[in-house]
Every structure is written in structure tokens, then in C-alpha cells.
Write a protein that holds these residues in place. Sequence first.
Motif, PDB file in Angstrom:
ATOM      1  N   LEU A  85       0.827  -1.208   0.000  1.00  0.00           N
ATOM      2  CA  LEU A  85       0.000   0.000   0.000  1.00  0.00           C
ATOM      3  C   LEU A  85       0.861   1.258   0.000  1.00  0.00           C
ATOM      4  CD1 LEU A  85      -2.824  -1.063   2.482  1.00  0.00           C
ATOM      5  CD2 LEU A  85      -3.001  -0.772   0.012  1.00  0.00           C
ATOM      6  N   ARG A  86       1.976   1.225   0.713  1.00  0.00           N
ATOM      7  CA  ARG A  86       2.874   2.385   0.698  1.00  0.00           C
ATOM      8  C   ARG A  86       3.388   2.650  -0.712  1.00  0.00           C
ATOM      9  NH1 ARG A  86       4.334   4.216   5.648  1.00  0.00           N
ATOM     10  NH2 ARG A  86       4.067   2.799   7.428  1.00  0.00           N
ATOM     11  N   ALA A  87       3.755   1.583  -1.417  1.00  0.00           N
ATOM     12  CA  ALA A  87       4.247   1.745  -2.785  1.00  0.00           C
ATOM     13  C   ALA A  87       3.124   2.201  -3.715  1.00  0.00           C
ATOM     14  CB  ALA A  87       4.840   0.430  -3.281  1.00  0.00           C
ATOM     15  N   GLN A  88       1.908   1.712  -3.482  1.00  0.00           N
ATOM     16  CA  GLN A  88       0.772   2.076  -4.336  1.00  0.00           C
ATOM     17  C   GLN A  88       0.467   3.564  -4.240  1.00  0.00           C
ATOM     18  OE1 GLN A  88      -2.747  -0.245  -3.589  1.00  0.00           O
ATOM     19  NE2 GLN A  88      -4.084   1.165  -4.706  1.00  0.00           N
ATOM     20  N   TYR A  89       0.581   4.117  -3.027  1.00  0.00           N
ATOM     21  CA  TYR A  89       0.269   5.533  -2.817  1.00  0.00           C
ATOM     22  C   TYR A  89       1.525   6.402  -2.733  1.00  0.00           C
ATOM     23  CZ  TYR A  89      -4.485   3.959  -1.934  1.00  0.00           C
ATOM     24  OH  TYR A  89      -5.727   3.400  -2.075  1.00  0.00           O
ATOM     25  N   HIS A  90       2.668   5.845  -3.129  1.00  0.00           N
ATOM     26  CA  HIS A  90       3.946   6.573  -3.212  1.00  0.00           C
ATOM     27  C   HIS A  90       4.407   7.106  -1.854  1.00  0.00           C
ATOM     28  CE1 HIS A  90       3.231   6.353  -7.510  1.00  0.00           C
ATOM     29  NE2 HIS A  90       2.091   7.023  -7.375  1.00  0.00           N
ATOM     30  N   VAL A 129       9.269  14.101  -4.155  1.00  0.00           N
ATOM     31  CA  VAL A 129       8.801  13.229  -5.230  1.00  0.00           C
ATOM     32  C   VAL A 129       7.294  13.039  -5.126  1.00  0.00           C
ATOM     33  CG1 VAL A 129       8.963  10.922  -6.234  1.00  0.00           C
ATOM     34  CG2 VAL A 129      11.027  12.066  -5.390  1.00  0.00           C
ATOM     35  N   GLN A 130       6.800  12.861  -3.901  1.00  0.00           N
ATOM     36  CA  GLN A 130       5.359  12.721  -3.700  1.00  0.00           C
ATOM     37  C   GLN A 130       4.621  13.968  -4.185  1.00  0.00           C
ATOM     38  OE1 GLN A 130       4.052  11.222   0.178  1.00  0.00           O
ATOM     39  NE2 GLN A 130       6.147  10.610   0.616  1.00  0.00           N
ATOM     40  N   TYR A 131       5.194  15.132  -3.884  1.00  0.00           N
ATOM     41  CA  TYR A 131       4.535  16.379  -4.283  1.00  0.00           C
ATOM     42  C   TYR A 131       4.522  16.538  -5.801  1.00  0.00           C
ATOM     43  CZ  TYR A 131       3.610  21.350  -4.887  1.00  0.00           C
ATOM     44  OH  TYR A 131       3.093  22.551  -5.301  1.00  0.00           O
ATOM     45  N   LEU A 132       5.634  16.203  -6.457  1.00  0.00           N
ATOM     46  CA  LEU A 132       5.690  16.309  -7.916  1.00  0.00           C
ATOM     47  C   LEU A 132       4.711  15.336  -8.580  1.00  0.00           C
ATOM     48  CD1 LEU A 132       9.543  16.717  -8.476  1.00  0.00           C
ATOM     49  CD2 LEU A 132       7.773  18.482  -8.620  1.00  0.00           C
ATOM     50  N   LEU A 133       4.589  14.142  -8.022  1.00  0.00           N
ATOM     51  CA  LEU A 133       3.611  13.188  -8.553  1.00  0.00           C
ATOM     52  C   LEU A 133       2.191  13.710  -8.362  1.00  0.00           C
ATOM     53  CD1 LEU A 133       5.172   9.826  -7.298  1.00  0.00           C
ATOM     54  CD2 LEU A 133       5.012  10.613  -9.664  1.00  0.00           C
ATOM     55  N   TYR A 134       1.974  14.403  -7.238  1.00  0.00           N
ATOM     56  CA  TYR A 134       0.656  14.992  -7.002  1.00  0.00           C
ATOM     57  C   TYR A 134       0.357  16.101  -8.016  1.00  0.00           C
ATOM     58  CZ  TYR A 134      -2.849  17.995  -4.866  1.00  0.00           C
ATOM     59  OH  TYR A 134      -3.946  18.780  -4.656  1.00  0.00           O
ATOM     60  N   LEU A 135       1.366  16.946  -8.315  1.00  0.00           N
ATOM     61  CA  LEU A 135       1.172  17.984  -9.333  1.00  0.00           C
ATOM     62  C   LEU A 135       0.881  17.362 -10.694  1.00  0.00           C
ATOM     63  CD1 LEU A 135       3.906  20.667  -8.511  1.00  0.00           C
ATOM     64  CD2 LEU A 135       1.462  20.757  -8.032  1.00  0.00           C
ATOM     65  N   VAL A 148      -2.371  18.098 -13.122  1.00  0.00           N
ATOM     66  CA  VAL A 148      -2.275  18.533 -14.517  1.00  0.00           C
ATOM     67  C   VAL A 148      -3.023  17.583 -15.437  1.00  0.00           C
ATOM     68  CG1 VAL A 148      -0.680  18.956 -16.423  1.00  0.00           C
ATOM     69  CG2 VAL A 148      -0.106  19.743 -14.128  1.00  0.00           C
ATOM     70  N   THR A 149      -2.965  16.292 -15.149  1.00  0.00           N
ATOM     71  CA  THR A 149      -3.622  15.297 -15.994  1.00  0.00           C
ATOM     72  C   THR A 149      -5.063  15.036 -15.582  1.00  0.00           C
ATOM     73  OG1 THR A 149      -2.750  13.523 -14.578  1.00  0.00           O
ATOM     74  CG2 THR A 149      -1.432  14.164 -16.499  1.00  0.00           C
ATOM     75  N   PHE A 150      -5.536  15.763 -14.554  1.00  0.00           N
ATOM     76  CA  PHE A 150      -6.909  15.607 -14.064  1.00  0.00           C
ATOM     77  C   PHE A 150      -7.198  14.175 -13.614  1.00  0.00           C
ATOM     78  CE2 PHE A 150      -7.036  19.122 -17.104  1.00  0.00           C
ATOM     79  CZ  PHE A 150      -7.567  20.123 -16.304  1.00  0.00           C
ATOM     80  N   PRO A 157      -4.671  12.166   0.571  1.00  0.00           N
ATOM     81  CA  PRO A 157      -4.934  12.547  -0.821  1.00  0.00           C
ATOM     82  C   PRO A 157      -6.283  13.246  -1.009  1.00  0.00           C
ATOM     83  CG  PRO A 157      -4.039  10.326  -0.706  1.00  0.00           C
ATOM     84  CD  PRO A 157      -4.323  10.742   0.697  1.00  0.00           C
ATOM     85  N   THR A 158      -7.293  12.773  -0.287  1.00  0.00           N
ATOM     86  CA  THR A 158      -8.621  13.404  -0.399  1.00  0.00           C
ATOM     87  C   THR A 158      -8.587  14.822   0.129  1.00  0.00           C
ATOM     88  OG1 THR A 158      -9.657  11.226  -0.116  1.00  0.00           O
ATOM     89  CG2 THR A 158     -11.056  13.164   0.203  1.00  0.00           C
TER      90      THR A 158
END
Length: 309
Positions: A52-57, A64-70, A74-76, A274-275
Motif C-alpha cells: 500500500l505504501r508503494a501504491q500511494y507513493h 517526489v510525492q509532491y511532484l507526482l501529485y502535481l 495537470v492530468t486531471f 490525498p482526499t
Amino acid sequence: MLWFIGRRLLQMIPVFFGATFLIYFMVFALPGDPILALFGEKTPSPAVVEQLRAQYHLDQPFIVQYLLYLKSLVTFDLGNSFSGRPIADVMAKAFPVTLRLATLAVLFEAVAGITVGLISGLRKGKFFDSSALVVSLLLISIPTFVIGFVLQYVFAVQLGWTKATVGPQAGWSELVLPAIVLASVSFAYIIRLTRTSISENMGADYVRTASSKGLTRGRVVRVHVLRNSLIPVVTFIGADFGALMVGAIVTEGIFNIPGVGGTVFQAIKQGQGPTVVSFVAVFVIIFMVANLLVDLLYAVLDPRIRYAN
């Protein structure tokens, strides 16, 4: 005007990235393990936790987590909450009803508050003015949940004019009473703010000059006094729209409305990072758009502001 709008839009870009970065940092810096919180009192196996940790980064560094969130913004593609439900579906259920509720509340507080404040400012010291000040003070002093329960009991339970509770598919008419409750405190502040601004501007030199030129009192008030007096009121209303959407949790709880406030509150309690971050990112956009509209209204009310920028 286009240059004016372009500058405001460019200013929104660093604000958005700065706000989302701080929000992301504060949410994920909270103590506790959100993965373990999903299982409650049960103890999951280490393999499941790592999966689960790997699934949610969550095994990645913070940046890295923040960049993945951005990237997801961007991709909606906002991904899933820790419970496995798509965050976009959660938003699609919560936002429409709260947006309708906040829109009705802003319309009520703007139209009714400015009207009462205008009459009160023009009749300063008279019975209507004194009554408006007393009513506004009462609304500010009484907690929102008390106003909500009283209006709910009187108009829904006793008179039967509306429903006591409303659901996610509630129409505009069913949200009128909750909107009045939500807007009650802001309505009181707009009355007092408009009254003060009107009474101050009525004694200004430009008002005496306009009157000496033979303009009627109605035209002086409508064209000169009201436009200048609305600038601080518009500022308040613009900021209040976002605040109403975020702070509607009490009203939504009273009328059992499954909106944004209750959803975010439950997400915080359950550690659904994330929510929470996705909802707050939308709040940031709402606040920025509201401020942009306020800036445009400034330019409409006072062209000097537009030309100065």
C-alpha cells in the motif's frame, strides 16, 4: 482591461503552487500512519503495508510525492483515496450541493445585506437604522447552529414550508432555508459594512458637489454614493464565497447535507491525505477565482483602479 486580467492570472500561478505545496506538506507531516489507520484495531501484515505504501507513493521522498501529485492535477487524474474510492467521484458527489448552497447564501447576503445597509445608511439615527443594527448584532452574537435549529424547527417542523433535511440531489428551492442559515452572520456584517460606508460617503465633498449641480438625490445615491460604497462590500463578499464553501460544515450537519464540509472533516479524521489535499487544492482555485472577480468588479465600480494597474 485584457492586460489587467492577464496580470491577475499570472499572479495566480505562484499563489497556487505555493499554497498547494504548503497544504501538501502540512497534511502529510501530520503524526500517525494513514496506512495503519485504514485497518483500525487490526494489525496488517508487513507485506500488505509495504504494498500500500508503494501504491500511494508513501515510500518516496516528500518532494517526489509532491511532484507526482502535481502531475495528477495537470492530468486531471486525482487517483484514489486510501479506502480505494476515486477522489474525483467523492468530489462529484460533494461539490455540486455545496456549490448551490454557497451560491444561494451569497445571493441572499449580497442582495438583502446591501439593501438593508443602504436604507440604514441613508436613514442614519432613525428607527430603521437602529432596528437594523440591533438585528445584525443579534445575528453576530447567536451561534450559527442555534439559528439553524430554530429556523429548522419553525419553518420545517411546525409550518411545514420546507424539508427538515435535504439530500445530495436537493434542488434550489430545498436549499433556501439552509442558505439563509449559512449566510446569516455574513448578512449581518454586510449590513453594518454597507451602512458605515454609505453614511461616510454621504458626507463627502463629491456628494455635495453633485447635489449642488442639481442632480436628484436618487441619482446621487445610485451613481456616486453606492458605487464608491460597494468597494469594501465587494471585497468581503468575494472572500466570503470561498469561506462559505469551506465553512458550511455546521449548516450541512444541521440539515443532513452530504457536502464538502462534512466530507473534508471525515477525511481529516480518517487520515485520508490525498482526499484532503485534493479538496483543499480546489478551495485554493475557488478563492483565487473569487479574488479575480473581485478585482474585475473593482475596475467596473471605479475605473481609476483599472487605469492605475
